[in-house]
Every structure is written in C-alpha cells, then in structure tokens.
Write an enzyme that holds these catalytic residues in place. Sequence first.
Site: not given
Ligand code: FE
Length: 140
Positions: A97, A120
């Site tokens: 992220c 994935c």
């Molecule tokens: Fe995050």
Amino acid sequence: MVDKLILSEDEWRRRLSAEEFAVLRQHGTERAWTGCFVGTKSAGTYVCAGCGHPLFRSGEKFESGTGWPSFTRPITADALSERVDRSYGMVRTEVLCARCDGHLGHVFPDGPAPTGMRFCINSVSMRHVPEGEPISLVTA
Ligand code: FE
C-alpha cells in the site's frame, strides 16, 4: 503524491487483527483458497485493510486459479508501491500500500490482456467497499 500514514508497530498491533498484522506488517501470506475475496465478484472498490487507501476496482479482478484475489491493474498509478523481494530463494516484486506501506502481495508478468500483469493479493490485506458507498481513510 500519497499522504503517508505512519504508525508504530505497537499501534498497528493494537489496530489490526492477528491475521492482518501478520500479513500487512510482517509480510505474511494467507494460505491459498482461504481468503474471503478469492471468488467474490461484487461491484465496488478494494481498499487497504490497514489504512483505507483505495487499491483495486472490482472490474479489474479476474479468476487466476491461484487461490488468491487477482487483479490486472491498481485503481490508480500511485495506489501501490513495489519493491524487490528476494525471500524464499525467489526474486519477486512485492506490492505494498503506497499510503501505509502495508504488505499486500506480489505482482507477476503473466496476467491477462490488456496489462499482462497479475496482482496477486491477500484477502486479509483488503476490505471491499460496495459501489456507491463512501470510502473513508483511516487516520493517525
Ligand atoms: Fe494502507
């Protein structure tokens, strides 16, 4: 540019479940076919389970047969960050992220057209926000 969410390890441990912490903060992997989003097709946005950052759209999810939710591209060019992962005697591209640096999964160059990429991703690293519902970012 993505506004980073930076929390201490203790704070992440407090906020996340044991499974989420093991994957997002300790680069773990859920067992194949055990994740809650492997077969889901519901319209909406997949956001980071740690910080709420939008990651993938349901329309770009595809059935890869691997046992993990798979996508052909991220929702935006700056949704994810990548780094080389040399663990387990392999060279893979890890996907994180971009906002909280939480581990999501890996990307491989064997996906379907048009991108040819296969992201994935661990189910436990994501939450699904149904189409039309607001997306709210987790704050410090
Ligand atoms: Fe995050």
